[in-house]
Design a protein around this motif. Structure first.
Motif: not given
Length: 462
Positions: A124, A185-186, A189, A196, A276, A400, A402, A426-428, A435
């Motif tokens: 990001d 965005t992400h 997987s 998005t 999750y 998303e 965000g 989303d796991t970043d 990060e």
């Protein structure tokens, strides 16, 4: 040499250049990093020049500059505008990082077995916008740039993009494009790529609660004078009911409700609730009653405390009733909520529920509008085809949680739906310690962006 061959040949250099960019602590929220933010802008400008841009310049604003670049190969061809941001979130608390946040390291993880780049801004948004510059370089070097390209990389996204709207309004003709690409965005997987199509807006505020005119002895005054921290906590707690429903009057008045069919489609995205919870090391989820986890982070508004402080927090004990207490509060918003209206509703309600024993101040920091983009445009079809080509699987449209305030601005002022073409996960740990961004994500992003240009040119000619 083909685009793919050029990328493969220059992988080490592409990676090392990103690491150099990540070493620049371009934290826009903290004035002590001012020189570093400007240094990051110069780095981006020089990268565009080296990649082959005919124009690359640093455009001054009232705050941090916007880096603009372009390569126009033929005015008759489609034009792609790339947006990104070179500023990053503060790295605090530093002690929770496994390695210094501005000294990038690559480590293997269970989710990123090929390695992940650990550094503030890796996902990001430095790692993601830099993919576009490298894809542009690869297309230029191979003689295979199918479309005109423009770049607008700003340095204030993490503090609300205060000066971007003025730049866009003053440069509408210069920024004119057929499609806008944003990689901030992400995906679901690496096995389930996604694009998005919806983002929440945001209103970000700071509150101050004042009791007595000075800190007081908690023995002499305790029980007789209001404790601002206690009062603040009680006020915040009252802003949600037992169903996690926000209690601010008229807060939900303009919330866009999705149909049962739309909600069903949204919940068809692959999601494992147990996985999750395991990733977050929590026993259970929490959120607004009547909605799934996917819905709670995609189509429902929120109110969260992002920071709270006051009184004595040093070593040992100091028995005081603090004079003041503070909190930073963000509200994620959904179509058709207006962040200015929501900020006003919050302020009025917060002052209304304050007891007479304290005084209250509310300061609005920044905000942005929610946005929904089309999944039937030529740009989306090109992104879908590009992802299917590189991932081997058709991407899923998702919403998303965000916020990217400029998406609504671009839609309104430039008349084009941005394509939210993110490659993070989303796991970043965005905005958090440690990060990181997958090395594989970085390179497949470069390949997919180059494929997008080819597909967009082809689809635009139909």
């Amino acid at each position: 040499m083909s685009v793919a061959a050029f990328i493969e040949k220059n992988k080490d250099r592409f990676l090392n250049e990103l690491l150099d960019l990540l070493r620049i602590p371009s934290v826009s929220a903290d004035p002590k990093f001012k020189n570093d933010v400007f240094a990051a802008a110069r780095f981006v400008k020089e990268s565009l020049e080296k990649a082959g841009a005919d124009v690359a310049e640093i455009c001054e604003t009232a705050g941090y500059p916007i880096v603009y670049g372009e390569k126009i190969i033929d005015p008759a061809l489609p034009t792609v505008l790339v947006y990104g941001h070179y500023d990053v979130q503060p790295a605090d608390p530093y002690e929770l990082w496994d390695s210094p946040p501005f000294e990038p390291v690559i480590r293997n993880t269970a989710i990123h077995p090929e390695g992940a780049i650990f550094a503030r801004g890796s996902a990001d948004d430095k790692g993601q916008f830099y993919m576009h510059i490298k894809a542009f370089e690869a297309m230029m070097a191979s003689g295979d740039l199918p479309c005109n390209v423009k770049f607008m990389i700003e340095g204030e996204e993490e503090v609300g993009s205060d000066n971007l709207d003025k730049f866009v309004l003053a440069n509408k003709e210069r920024l004119k494009a057929d499609v806008i690409l944003i990689s901030d965005t992400h995906m679901i997987s690496m096995q389930d790529p996604s694009i998005t199509v919806g983002l929440r807006g945001m209103a970000y505020l700071e509150v101050e609660v004042t009791g007595s005119n000075r800190d007081l002895h908690s023995g002499t005054y305790g029980g007789a004078v209001a404790n601002p921290i206690n009062v603040l906590c009680k006020m915040i707690a009252s802003m949600k009911d037992e169903n996690e429903h926000i209690t601010i009057p008229e807060f939900y008045e303009k919330v866009q409700e999705l149909s049962a069919q739309q909600r069903q489609r949204l919940n068809e995205a692959p999601f494992d609730l147990d996985e999750y919870k395991d990733k977050l090391d929590i026993e259970d989820v929490q959120g607004e009653k009547g909605y799934t986890t996917i819905e709670r982070v995609g189509i429902r508004p929120t109110l969260d405390v992002n920071g709270i402080w006051g009184g004595y927090t040093g070593e040992g004990a100091k028995t005081v009733l603090p004079s003041k207490a503070f909190a930073k509060i963000s509200m994620r918003l959904v179509p058709d909520q207006d962040w200015h209206e929501i900020a006003t509703l919050f302020e009025n309600h917060f002052k209304f529920i304050a007891p007479k024993s304290v005084k209250v101040k509310v300061k609005t920091h920044h905000g942005g509008a929610p946005a929904v983009v089309s999944d039937s445009s030529v740009g989306y079809q090109a992104a879908e085809a590009a992802m299917e080509e590189t991932f081997g699987k058709r991407p899923i449209p998702t919403r998303e949680g965000g916020s990217i305030p400029i998406v609504a601005l671009f839609q309104k002022e430039l008349g084009s739906d941005p394509i939210l073409f993110g490659f993070g996960l989303d796991t970043d740990a965005l905005h958090s310690p440690n990060e990181h961004y997958g090395v594989k994500n970085y390179f497949i992003g470069i390949e997919t962006i180059a494929a997008f240009f080819r597909h967009f040119r082809k689809l635009s000619e139909k």
